[in-house]
Scaffold this active site. Structure first.
Site, mmCIF file in Angstrom:
data_model
loop_
_atom_site.group_PDB
_atom_site.id
_atom_site.type_symbol
_atom_site.label_atom_id
_atom_site.label_comp_id
_atom_site.label_asym_id
_atom_site.label_seq_id
_atom_site.Cartn_x
_atom_site.Cartn_y
_atom_site.Cartn_z
ATOM 1 C CE LYS A 6 2.712 -3.743 4.748
ATOM 2 N NZ LYS A 6 1.347 -3.158 4.770
ATOM 3 C CB SER A 81 -0.952 -6.373 5.200
ATOM 4 O OG SER A 81 -0.747 -5.000 4.929
ATOM 5 C CB SER A 105 -2.346 -2.720 6.546
ATOM 6 O OG SER A 105 -2.991 -3.770 5.881
HETATM 7 N N1 GLN Z 1 -6.873 -6.095 5.389
HETATM 8 C C1 GLN Z 1 -7.174 -5.221 4.290
HETATM 9 C C2 GLN Z 1 -6.919 -5.944 3.002
HETATM 10 O O1 GLN Z 1 -6.674 -7.094 3.049
HETATM 11 C C3 GLN Z 1 -6.355 -3.968 4.393
HETATM 12 C C4 GLN Z 1 -4.956 -4.194 4.005
HETATM 13 C C5 GLN Z 1 -4.107 -2.968 4.050
HETATM 14 O O2 GLN Z 1 -4.467 -1.967 4.679
HETATM 15 N N2 GLN Z 1 -2.994 -3.039 3.331
HETATM 16 O O3 GLN Z 1 -6.944 -5.386 1.935
#
Ligand code: GLN
Length: 422
Positions: A6, A81, A105
């Site tokens: 990532k 994400s 994410s």
């Molecule tokens: N979807 C969640 C957010 O927008 C979690 C994101 C993540 O785990 N980085 O914060």
């Protein structure tokens, strides 16, 4: 083994832009601990993957660099994400990829793409070299095509690291090697009622079928309540935004990435840099996080959220007094259409209803491909089953996932983009 990263995991000399214009061209001078350990174990880093800007999103659409597509249906999101890492594994580009999981994410995109994703116990994998979003929640987390591969990678990246003060001084995670790997007799599994109730009927049915397999292997299923689950999303959006507003203060045009001069004053440069560099969702969260920490509001918002976070953690403590694992859907729905939730932040935030509670509690949680459910257009899409263990019981999760992967047929099916048939 080829591994994708990532774009928020520092890889020396390689552009690590976190999906943000602000870090366009930023090349870190050092490797993250997890990257250093993978390379030392013989892995080859083959590329950096797409993500929501700074990890803020559930569809990978909040990025300055375009939108990735789900390899099961290219009109749909792979989740987020860490969407790019999930796609890379689901499409067969790499057997292994790393992401980060702050509120879901890795588990949510794993679920939507039909692959395995594991968020280890908070503090079991060093965060050194992971670009910070919300430091009390961020966990470096792998994607793989089998529970065995998750065990393998976790054994490499976990363990003490003095460069991250929140990393526990413990040895790497060792797999459990039971004499009868397929027998789960005596294992008590709590089925998380609020996660099941949040799920669409098809998702629920696929998870029920996988849980029935678990019972056939000898596990005993009992319902668990987790009564504070409904407060997890609002709590997360206070805690995570507060931490993000502090962590992202460093992007001011001085030390990292992009600089925009503005009106020529120092304050003008800070403002112009941040205005040009951050996307809309990141700005929304910085505003929210700054507000909940501001004088006069700190106790009402941030302080209260910390207390509710404790209640969410205690829900799990109560459950684990009765059961060995908690199980339920990873995501309330199958992959949704690109654009479908982009204009409605609350709908997007709710995508994480079943993953955020375990993040607040710091617990290990895994999503495994459980089966398929029909989307509204009839297309069959992957469904993930989430397993949650008590803190530090990461190996238990993988043992149970291994027993299940042998009897579920979902992992045998491959995404159409991987040459698989629907
Ligand atoms: N979807 C969640 C957010 O927008 C979690 C994101 C993540 O785990 N980085 O914060």
């Amino acid at each position: 083994m080829p591994v994708a990263l990532k774009s928020n995991l520092c890889c020396a000399g390689v552009e690590t832009h976190c999906g943000s214009k602000l870090l366009a061209g930023y090349r870190p001078p050092y490797d993250a601990t997890c990257v250093e350990r993978l390379v030392a174990a013989g892995a080859v880093i083959v590329g950096m993957t797409h993500m929501d800007e700074f990890g803020m999103g559930s569809s990978s659409e909040n990025s300055a660099y375009g939108v990735p597509r789900n390899p099961w249906d290219d009109a749909r999101t792979p989740g987020g994400s860490s969407g790019g890492s999930a796609v890379a594994v689901a499409a067969g580009l790499v057997p292994l990829a790393l992401g980060s999981d702050t509120g879901g994410s890795v588990r949510q995109p794993a679920s939507l793409c039909g692959v395995y994703g594991l968020k280890p116990t908070y503090g079991r994998v060093s965060r050194y070299g992971l670009v910070a979003f919300a430091s009390s929640l961020d966990v470096v987390s792998p994607f793989a095509r089998s529970a065995r591969d998750l065990e393998l990678v976790l054994g490499v990246i976990s363990g003490a690291d003095e460069r991250d003060s929140t990393c526990q001084p413990l040895p790497p995670i060792e797999p459990e090697r039971p004499a009868e790997p397929r027998r789960l007799t005596g294992l008590r599994v709590g089925v998380a009622r609020p996660y099941v109730e949040a799920a669409a009927p098809g998702v629920r049915a696929a998870c029920d079928a996988a849980l029935a397999r678990l019972a056939q292997l000898g596990a005993e299923l009992v319902p668990v309540d987790l009564p504070h689950t409904e407060y997890a999303i609002p709590t997360y959006y206070v805690v995570a935004t507060a931490e993000a507003s502090s962590n992202l203060a460093r992007y001011d045009g001085v030390a990292y990435g992009r600089r925009v001069t503005g009106d020529g004053t120092l304050q003008g440069m800070f403002a112009a840099t941040r205005d040009a560099g951050f996307g809309a969702e990141v700005k929304r969260r910085i505003l929210l996080g700054t507000y909940v920490l501001s004088a006069g509001y700190h106790d009402a918002w941030y302080g209260r959220a910390q207390r509710v976070r404790t209640l969410v953690r205690e829900d799990f403590e109560r459950a684990f007094a009765e059961v060995d694992l908690v199980a339920g859907p990873t995501s309330p729905t199958v992959a949704f259409r690109l654009g479908e939730r982009a204009a409605d932040p609350i709908a997007m935030y709710r995508s994480d209803a079943c993953t955020v509670p375990t993040s607040l509690a710091g617990l290990p949680a895994l999503s495994l491909p459980a089966g398929f459910a029909a989307a509204e257009d009839g297309r069959e899409l992957p469904v993930g089953l989430q397993l949650v263990a008590p803190a530090l019981q990461d190996a238990r999760l993988m043992r149970v996932a291994r027993a299940l992967e042998d009897v579920l047929d979902a992992p045998a099916r491959r995404a159409p983009a991987f040459g698989g048939a629907r």
